[in-house]
Design a protein around this motif. Structure first.
Motif, PDB file in Angstrom:
ATOM      1  N   ALA A   1       0.880  -0.992  -0.023  1.00 40.77           N
ATOM      2  CA  ALA A   1       0.135  -0.084  -0.192  1.00 40.77           C
ATOM      3  C   ALA A   1       0.901   1.168  -0.113  1.00 40.77           C
ATOM      4  CB  ALA A   1      -0.776  -0.273   1.221  1.00 40.77           C
ATOM      5  N   ARG A   2       0.721   2.121  -1.183  1.00 44.53           N
ATOM      6  CA  ARG A   2       1.538   3.300  -1.128  1.00 44.53           C
ATOM      7  C   ARG A   2       0.668   4.611  -1.124  1.00 44.53           C
ATOM      8  NH1 ARG A   2       2.625  -0.208  -4.920  1.00 44.53           N
ATOM      9  NH2 ARG A   2       1.850   1.043  -6.856  1.00 44.53           N
TER      10      ARG A   2
ATOM     11  N   CYS B   1      -3.650   7.093  -3.708  1.00 48.12           N
ATOM     12  CA  CYS B   1      -2.964   5.830  -3.146  1.00 48.12           C
ATOM     13  C   CYS B   1      -2.843   4.724  -4.174  1.00 48.12           C
ATOM     14  CB  CYS B   1      -3.919   5.535  -1.860  1.00 48.12           C
ATOM     15  SG  CYS B   1      -3.798   6.410  -0.499  1.00 48.12           S
ATOM     16  N   PHE B   2      -2.119   4.048  -3.994  1.00 53.54           N
ATOM     17  CA  PHE B   2      -2.001   2.542  -4.831  1.00 53.54           C
ATOM     18  C   PHE B   2      -2.013   1.639  -3.949  1.00 53.54           C
ATOM     19  CE2 PHE B   2       0.150   5.737  -7.475  1.00 53.54           C
ATOM     20  CZ  PHE B   2      -0.548   5.622  -8.724  1.00 53.54           C
ATOM     21  N   ILE B   3      -2.718   0.667  -4.315  1.00 54.15           N
ATOM     22  CA  ILE B   3      -2.697  -0.843  -3.550  1.00 54.15           C
ATOM     23  C   ILE B   3      -2.351  -1.985  -4.217  1.00 54.15           C
ATOM     24  CG2 ILE B   3      -4.024  -2.287  -1.950  1.00 54.15           C
ATOM     25  CD1 ILE B   3      -5.952   0.278  -1.506  1.00 54.15           C
ATOM     26  N   ASP B   4      -1.361  -2.670  -4.038  1.00 53.97           N
ATOM     27  CA  ASP B   4      -1.264  -3.984  -4.758  1.00 53.97           C
ATOM     28  C   ASP B   4      -2.090  -5.054  -4.150  1.00 53.97           C
ATOM     29  OD1 ASP B   4       0.346  -2.968  -6.605  1.00 53.97           O
ATOM     30  OD2 ASP B   4       2.136  -3.739  -5.798  1.00 53.97           O
TER      31      ASP B   4
ATOM     32  N   GLY C   1      -2.279  -1.584   6.081  1.00 58.02           N
ATOM     33  CA  GLY C   1      -1.069  -2.088   6.460  1.00 58.02           C
ATOM     34  C   GLY C   1      -0.832  -3.491   5.569  1.00 58.02           C
ATOM     35  N   TYR C   2       0.340  -3.884   5.783  1.00 58.67           N
ATOM     36  CA  TYR C   2       0.700  -5.301   4.979  1.00 58.67           C
ATOM     37  C   TYR C   2      -0.380  -6.282   5.593  1.00 58.67           C
ATOM     38  CZ  TYR C   2       5.121  -3.182   3.332  1.00 58.67           C
ATOM     39  OH  TYR C   2       5.912  -2.487   2.815  1.00 58.67           O
TER      40      TYR C   2
ATOM     41  N   ALA D   1      -4.686  -6.989   9.809  1.00 55.49           N
ATOM     42  CA  ALA D   1      -3.359  -7.814  10.373  1.00 55.49           C
ATOM     43  C   ALA D   1      -2.546  -7.140  11.179  1.00 55.49           C
ATOM     44  CB  ALA D   1      -2.824  -8.372   8.984  1.00 55.49           C
ATOM     45  N   GLU D   2      -2.110  -8.081  11.996  1.00 57.49           N
ATOM     46  CA  GLU D   2      -1.099  -7.332  13.083  1.00 57.49           C
ATOM     47  C   GLU D   2       0.202  -7.239  12.404  1.00 57.49           C
ATOM     48  OE1 GLU D   2      -1.020  -9.392  16.645  1.00 57.49           O
ATOM     49  OE2 GLU D   2      -3.051  -9.036  17.300  1.00 57.49           O
TER      50      GLU D   2
END
Length: 584
Positions: free
Chosen positions: A27-28, A34-37, A64-65, A103-104
């Protein structure tokens, strides 16, 4: 919850509204956009969140990841094409994002080169990565293709027991206490061998099973405590009948799964030739290096190690020429000697020939100039080469010189690309176990000897040849099989030669001997290692990479904590008491 998979979005969908589900790979937040893969099991697609959609932008900026998302949006042509991914020509303009689960912070990140121990502890995170998804799916495609091939040819998929009888041959059995029979145990099968033979006696003709097998033995990169094999058996066959059928299967499977065309006919080589030329019963034919026997040329030398082995009927003196090997330093030569020592070598002699023909060797002084020149001519040594020599017992020399051949092939980039299948045939029936002072079966005790005469087998047990065969691919044994013993008299004779007396044979294998008495047909079969084939197809050296939940080399599952202690009350139910560990 979704209309499409992330990795399958393409240009034909431009303008359409889609709903996707997956994990945040990257996530950028670039401030203005914003860009999300977004990743699922089919791949990655880029999701773009524009600032004019404030509620969605706020969600995207907080990601987050590995957060789990549902994304709704419109497919649009991507301005900056990414040729590295399948969806690189399109993107999703998000109209709605729902966080399904946060996700933690991760113990490791998919884009890091994390150690295997932490990857195995958090195996579910490791398996999410695209590379591990690819490897697992290669295995899945392999098994699906095998089943289709076999079902189409009237092989019968028959399950055999997991709880069975312990046998004295092969690796250690895993034992299971029988609660209803105090003091007695089942064993987990090392293979379905005896059951599939009995199925042939029962008239099923062509059997197969994707079988789970268990062996309580040391682990390594190509070995696990539990593994999967394609088990096959045929009635009324000779060796070539089995080999031709399964060779066609492997050729078709590689074409279907990998689009690889293997040789129209696999070459064949006897065990004796493989050991003589390559020092291995599973030679990698992509490496052109070969061992050369030099016993006759060193008999007259003054080097005691050579002369002793050359004069021993069970000895061997072998040479390995490595083109360009004179570039090895003394430290590197010592590393080769240390490598050979792992396989039983007590020392490693060598000759280096410089670019101008100068000789550097600790053994040259033990030869006349003429004899030494003849030795070098015999092994084909030229300027710039190094020649390693091994001397000792035949099998031991073959083992460590074969290991040197593989190391040299990799170190000097002598391994050709591609696939090199091979049949290895005519294995010894027995090998002598010095420690136990008895014969052991090289394959297993149910393999038929090449001779039908029992008296002949007894008289020539040391040199007897079996009807066993292995399929080898790129230096890996991927399948092993044999024609089986189908006469009870021959089976009893083989048990006797293996030191299994009549009473023990009856106790352990009485059911098999009985079955052979009642019209057992000639039969044979083979078993293929699914894990090994999948690893080769996936391009990995470790079968752990193609097993979803493998054990470590210390036989542990780091994710679940197995093996683990069992409460005394539970042990009592199965009539077991754990002894305290002996104090050192």
């Amino acid at each position: 919850m979704r209309t499409h998979f992330c990795g399958l979005i393409d240009e034909a969908m431009i303008g359409r509204t889609v709903t996707l589900c997956g994990w945040t790979d990257v996530a950028r937040n670039l401030g203005g956009v914003c860009f999300i893969d977004l990743r699922d099991h089919e791949g990655i697609v880029q999701v773009t969140v524009e600032p004019d959609n404030a509620p969605v932008f706020e969600v995207a900026a907080s990601l987050g990841y590995e957060d789990v998302l549902q994304v709704e949006g419109v497919v649009r042509a991507r301005q900056s094409v990414n040729d590295k991914i399948r969806t690189g020509k399109v993107e999703i303009i998000a109209t709605r994002i729902e966080v399904l689960n946060k996700a933690e912070p991760l113990p490791f990140h998919a884009h890091e080169n994390a150690g295997e121990e932490i990857r195995l502890k958090y195996r579910y995170l490791d398996l999410r990565t695209p590379d591990m998804q690819r490897k697992q799916r290669t295995r899945i495609k392999l098994v699906q293709a095998l089943r289709r091939w076999l079902d189409a040819r009237d092989f019968q998929d028959i399950e055999t027991p997991i709880l069975t009888k312990a046998t004295p041959e092969g690796a250690r059995d895993f034992l299971v206490p029988a609660r209803m029979h105090p003091g007695e145990f089942y064993a987990l099968p090392q293979s379905p061998q005896l059951f599939k033979q009995i199925l042939m006696v029962a008239g099923f003709d062509r059997y197969y099973q994707i079988a789970r097998c268990f062996r309580d033995e040391a682990l390594r990169a190509d070995r696990q405590l539990e593994f999967t094999q394609l088990d096959m058996e045929f009635a009324f066959v000779r060796e070539r009948d089995v080999q031709d059928t399964v060779e066609g299967m492997i050729r078709d499977i590689f074409k279907e799964v990998m689009d690889v065309q293997l040789d129209a006919q696999f070459p064949r080589m006897t065990w004796a030739e493989a050991m003589r030329r390559y020092g291995s019963d599973k030679p990698d034919l992509r490496i052109d290096l070969e061992l050369v026997d030099v016993a006759e040329l060193v008999k007259a030398s003054e080097f005691a190690v050579f002369t002793a082995a050359a004069g021993d009927p069970d000895g061997r003196v072998a040479a390995l020429r490595i083109p360009g090997g004179a570039s090895l330093s003394r430290k590197q030569i010592d590393e080769y000697a240390a490598h050979a020592a792992k396989f039983g070598a007590k020392g490693l002699a060598y000759v280096k020939l410089g670019e101008n023909g100068e000789i550097s060797s600790p053994i040259a002084k033990f030869f006349s100039e003429e004899a030494f020149a003849a030795l070098l001519r015999h092994v084909g040594a030229g300027n710039g080469d190094i020649v390693f020599f091994g001397a000792g017992g035949y099998n031991k020399v073959s083992d460590f010189m074969g290991a040197l051949r593989l190391k040299a092939g990799k170190d000097f980039n002598l391994v050709r690309d591609g696939w090199a299948p091979l049949w290895v045939t005519d294995f010894p029936m027995f090998e002598w176990d010095e420690e136990a002072q008895r014969y052991v079966a090289l394959h297993h005790p149910f393999t038929a000897p090449a001779v039908d005469d029992i008296a002949d087998l007894r008289a020539n047990a040391r040199t007897a040849v079996s009807r066993g065969y292995d399929m080898v691919l790129n230096g890996n044994e991927i399948g092993g099989g044999s024609i089986r013993i189908h006469r009870p008299e021959m089976q009893s004779a083989v048990f006797e030669l293996l030191g299994i007396g009549a009473e023990e044979a009856e106790a352990k294998f009485g059911f098999l001997l009985d079955a052979l008495k009642y019209g057992a047909p000639p039969h044979g079969g083979i078993a293929f290692g699914i894990d090994r084939i999948a690893a080769l197809m996936a391009g990995t050296e470790s079968i752990r990479d193609v097993i979803p939940f493998p054990k470590t080399t210390t036989a542990q599952c780091l994710m679940t904590g197995a093996p683990s202690p069992i409460p005394d009350e539970q042990l009592a139910e199965v009539h077991i008491r754990v002894r305290e560990k002996a104090q050192p």
